[in-house]
Write an enzyme that holds these catalytic residues in place. Structure first.
Site, PDB file in Angstrom:
ATOM      1  N   SER A 249       0.820  -1.209   0.000  1.00  0.00           N
ATOM      2  CA  SER A 249       0.000   0.000   0.000  1.00  0.00           C
ATOM      3  C   SER A 249       0.858   1.264   0.000  1.00  0.00           C
ATOM      4  O   SER A 249       1.718   1.409  -0.857  1.00  0.00           O
ATOM      5  CB  SER A 249      -0.951  -0.060   1.197  1.00  0.00           C
ATOM      6  OG  SER A 249      -2.090   0.672   0.906  1.00  0.00           O
ATOM      7  N   LYS A 253       4.153   2.118  -2.379  1.00  0.00           N
ATOM      8  CA  LYS A 253       4.473   3.291  -3.206  1.00  0.00           C
ATOM      9  C   LYS A 253       5.915   3.709  -2.905  1.00  0.00           C
ATOM     10  O   LYS A 253       6.710   3.977  -3.815  1.00  0.00           O
ATOM     11  CB  LYS A 253       3.527   4.457  -2.874  1.00  0.00           C
ATOM     12  CG  LYS A 253       2.023   4.154  -2.945  1.00  0.00           C
ATOM     13  CD  LYS A 253       1.193   5.408  -2.587  1.00  0.00           C
ATOM     14  CE  LYS A 253      -0.157   5.134  -1.936  1.00  0.00           C
ATOM     15  NZ  LYS A 253      -1.189   4.544  -2.699  1.00  0.00           N
ATOM     16  N   TRP A 340     -10.062  -0.094  -4.651  1.00  0.00           N
ATOM     17  CA  TRP A 340      -9.473   1.224  -4.334  1.00  0.00           C
ATOM     18  C   TRP A 340      -8.080   1.372  -4.968  1.00  0.00           C
ATOM     19  O   TRP A 340      -7.692   2.433  -5.412  1.00  0.00           O
ATOM     20  CB  TRP A 340      -9.386   1.342  -2.804  1.00  0.00           C
ATOM     21  CG  TRP A 340      -9.015   2.679  -2.257  1.00  0.00           C
ATOM     22  CD1 TRP A 340      -7.896   2.981  -1.538  1.00  0.00           C
ATOM     23  CD2 TRP A 340      -9.771   3.898  -2.346  1.00  0.00           C
ATOM     24  NE1 TRP A 340      -7.901   4.305  -1.173  1.00  0.00           N
ATOM     25  CE2 TRP A 340      -9.038   4.891  -1.657  1.00  0.00           C
ATOM     26  CE3 TRP A 340     -10.980   4.256  -2.942  1.00  0.00           C
ATOM     27  CZ2 TRP A 340      -9.481   6.220  -1.542  1.00  0.00           C
ATOM     28  CZ3 TRP A 340     -11.424   5.578  -2.819  1.00  0.00           C
ATOM     29  CH2 TRP A 340     -10.682   6.533  -2.139  1.00  0.00           C
ATOM     30  N   HIS A 391      -7.410  -5.974   0.604  1.00  0.00           N
ATOM     31  CA  HIS A 391      -6.212  -5.150   0.713  1.00  0.00           C
ATOM     32  C   HIS A 391      -5.411  -5.631   1.926  1.00  0.00           C
ATOM     33  O   HIS A 391      -5.761  -5.327   3.074  1.00  0.00           O
ATOM     34  CB  HIS A 391      -6.682  -3.711   0.911  1.00  0.00           C
ATOM     35  CG  HIS A 391      -5.604  -2.686   0.881  1.00  0.00           C
ATOM     36  ND1 HIS A 391      -4.980  -2.307  -0.280  1.00  0.00           N
ATOM     37  CD2 HIS A 391      -5.046  -1.933   1.863  1.00  0.00           C
ATOM     38  CE1 HIS A 391      -4.097  -1.365  -0.008  1.00  0.00           C
ATOM     39  NE2 HIS A 391      -4.114  -1.130   1.278  1.00  0.00           N
TER      40      HIS A 391
HETATM   41  C1  GTR Z   1      -5.398   4.433   1.858  1.00  0.00           C
HETATM   42  C2  GTR Z   1      -4.867   5.243   0.715  1.00  0.00           C
HETATM   43  C3  GTR Z   1      -4.151   4.350  -0.240  1.00  0.00           C
HETATM   44  C4  GTR Z   1      -3.230   3.363   0.450  1.00  0.00           C
HETATM   45  C5  GTR Z   1      -3.732   2.880   1.790  1.00  0.00           C
HETATM   46  C6  GTR Z   1      -2.722   2.216   2.727  1.00  0.00           C
HETATM   47  O1  GTR Z   1      -6.138   5.163   2.761  1.00  0.00           O
HETATM   48  O2  GTR Z   1      -5.938   5.884   0.098  1.00  0.00           O
HETATM   49  O3  GTR Z   1      -3.483   5.136  -1.196  1.00  0.00           O
HETATM   50  O4  GTR Z   1      -1.966   3.871   0.581  1.00  0.00           O
HETATM   51  O5  GTR Z   1      -4.301   3.887   2.521  1.00  0.00           O
HETATM   52  O6  GTR Z   1      -1.576   2.614   2.818  1.00  0.00           O
HETATM   53  O7  GTR Z   1      -3.111   1.290   3.426  1.00  0.00           O
END
Ligand code: GTR
Length: 412
Positions: A249, A253, A340, A391
Site C-alpha cells: 500500500s 508506493k 481502491w 487489501h
Molecule cells: C489508503 C490510501 C491508499 C493506500 C492505503 C494504505 O487510505 O488511500 O493510497 O496507501 O491507505 O496505505 O493502506
C-alpha cells in the site's frame, strides 16, 4: 486489531468524492511513451535509455510527483540493541539495531529488526520492508523493542498489547525456512505519517524551502529504505547484492520510488500499492490523484497537486516508475477486493513497462492479458499476480514473491 480496523475501512466503498468504481467511466487516455525522449527522439538502444531517458524520467518523478530527495549525506551511527541466536526456536538469529540519523541523542532514529536463518551457511538473501505499526507488531515476540515513535492509529502510543497484531503479514518462520533473512523497520521512525508541516522525522535533518518540488513523506520513507540498505551492506551475514525490497500500500508506493532511485535493490515488490504506486493515474479508477492529494497532502511534492483531475497533463504515469527498476526484476500484485488500488490499472502499468525491459534484453511480463485470479506470472522479469481477498499481505503473496526471488537468484 488496529490492522483489522484499517482493513475494514479500506474495503468499504469509499464514502468520499474523488473515486470511481465504474469501469465504464474510465476515460480514454494515452500513456506517455517511456521510450521517447522529452524532445521527441525515439529511444532505440539500451545506452540511450541508460544515459538519457532513465535520468529524464527519474527527474520528472522527483520534480512532479514525489519531490526531490536531498543530496546531503547524513552521518549515520548504529547501536546494537541486542542479538539472540536462539530466536524462533533456534531457527533464527534476531538482531535489533538502532540507526541514528545524526551524531546526537536527539537525532531521529530507526530500529531495524533483523532475522537471519541459522540453518544456512554463507551470506543469505534478504527481504526488506517497512511495517505500519512498529516492529513489535510484526511478531508476538516479547524481546522486540516497542516503538517510541508515533503510531498512526489508536492514538499516539504503542504498547505491549500490540505485540504480534500484524504478524499475519510477516510469516517469518516460512521465510526463514526458505533461506531468506527478514528485515523490517517502522515507517513512522523515519517520518510520522501525518500532515504536520514537515516538522518531524527525518524532515528535520534537511533545510526545507517553499518550493513545490520539496519531498513529501513518501520520499522520506524511500530515503529511509536506502539507509537500511546502507546498513545491510555492512551486515556480514547478508548478501547485499540479493536484497528484495517489498512494501504494501503506501509503503509499496515508497518501495517503488526507493527501488527506482536506488539500484542496489536487486528486486522490488509492490503489494496493492495503487494510486501513486503501481496503478495508472490516467485510468482514474479507484482512488484518484485529487483524492490522494486531499486525503494525504503530505505524501507527495506540492507540484503533484496541479494534476488533480488533470492526470492527462502529467508528463509521466506509473508504468514509467516501474520501468525505472529495469533491468532488475520487479513484481506487482493486486487483490480482487481491493478496487481502491485499481488491480487492472496495476496490471496495465506493469504491462506498459514491458517495452523498456525488452529493449534492455529482458523477458519483461510474460502475459499480455490480466491473468485469472491466483494464476501468477512469475517467469518473466516483471512478475504479476492477483489473488482472492482484500487489501492485505498474505502467505499467498509471500509464496509468489519467494518463488519469483528463487527464480531470479537461481536458488535451488
Ligand atoms: C489508503 C490510501 C491508499 C493506500 C492505503 C494504505 O487510505 O488511500 O493510497 O496507501 O491507505 O496505505 O493502506
Amino acid at each position: 486489531m488496529r490492522t483489522l480496523l484499517l482493513i475494514a475501512c479500506l474495503t468499504l466503498p469509499a464514502q468520499q468524492p474523488g473515486f470511481n468504481y465504474d469501469e465504464a467511466k474510465v476515460p480514454a487516455y494515452t500513456l506517455p511513451d517511456p521510450l521517447v525522449l522529452a524532445d521527441g527522439t525515439p529511444v532505440k538502444d539500451a545506452a540511450t535509455w541508460r544515459k538519457k531517458r532513465r535520468p529524464e524520467i527519474l527527474e520528472l518523478f522527483a520534480e512532479q510527483v514525489y519531490g526531490q530527495t536531498p543530496k546531503t549525506k547524513i552521518k549515520i551511527r548504529t547501536e546494537s540493541l541486542e542479538i539472540d541466536k536462539t530466536a524462533h526456536n533456534g531457527l533464527a538469529t534476531r538482531k535489533q539495531v538502532r540507526v541514528w540519523f545524526g551524531p546526537n541523542a536527539a537525532a531521529p532514529a530507526m530500529d531495524l529488526l533483523i532475522y537471519l536463518p541459522n540453518n544456512v551457511k554463507g551470506r543469505v538473501p534478504a527481504f526488506l520492508g517497512l511495517n505500519f505499526n512498529g516492529n513489535h507488531t510484526a511478531q508476538p515476540d516479547p524481546e522486540i523493542r516497542v516503538t517510541k515513535s508515533w503510531v498512526r492509529a489508536k492514538g499516539n502510543v504503542a504498547s505491549d498489547k500490540d505485540r504480534g497484531e500484524g504478524a499475519s503479514r510477516w510469516p517469518v518462520d516460512m521465510i526463514l525456512k526458505r533461506g531468506y533473512a527478514v528485515v523490517t523497520a517502522y515507517y513512522g521512525d523515519i517520518d510520522p505519517d501525518f500532515d504536520d508541516g514537515f516538522k518531524n522525522g527525518v524532515h528535520t535533518l534537511f533545510p526545507r524551502s517553499e518550493k513545490p518540488n520539496e519531498w513529501g513523506s513518501l520520499g522520506t520513507w524511500a530515503w529511509g529504505l536506502s539507509r537500511a540498505m546502507d546498513i545491510l551492506e555492512k551486515e556480514k551475514e547478508i548478501d547485499s547484492a540479493k536484497v528484495v525490497l517489498h512494501g504494501h500500500s503506501r509503503i509499496g508506493k515508497a518501495a517503488l520510488w526507493a527501488g527506482a532511485q536506488d539500484e542496489r535493490f536487486a528486486i522490488v515488490i509492490s503489494n496493492d500499492s495503487g494510486e501513486g504506486g503501481a496503478a495508472l493515474a490516467r485510468r482514474k479508477f479507484g482512488e484518484t490523484t485529487a483524492r490522494i492529494n486531499t486525503s494525504f497532502p503530505h505524501w507527495f511534492a506540492g507540484n503533484f497537486k496541479q494534476y488533480n483531475d488533470k492526470e492527462d497533463s502529467l508528463p509521466v504515469d506509473q508504468h514509467m516508475l516501474i520501468a525505472l527498476i529495469a533491468p532488475r526484476p520487479v513484481y506487482v500484485n493486486s487483490a480482487v477486493e481491493d478496487a481502491w488500488a485499481d488491480p487492472k490499472g496495476e496490471f496495465l502499468s506493469a504491462l506498459a513497462a514491458d517495452p523498456v525491459y525488452r529493449l534492455l534484453g529482458m523477458p519483461g511480463l510474460l502475459v499480455k492479458e490480466h491473468p485469472p485470479v491466483e494464476i501468477p506470472s512469475i517467469g518473466g522479469t516483471i512478475g504479476y499476480h492477483i489473488r482472492k481477498g482484500k487489501h492485505d499481505v498474505t502467505d499467498y503473496d509471500w509464496t509468489q514473491w519467494m518463488n519469483f526471488a528463487d527464480l531470479h537468484f537461481k536458488k535451488k
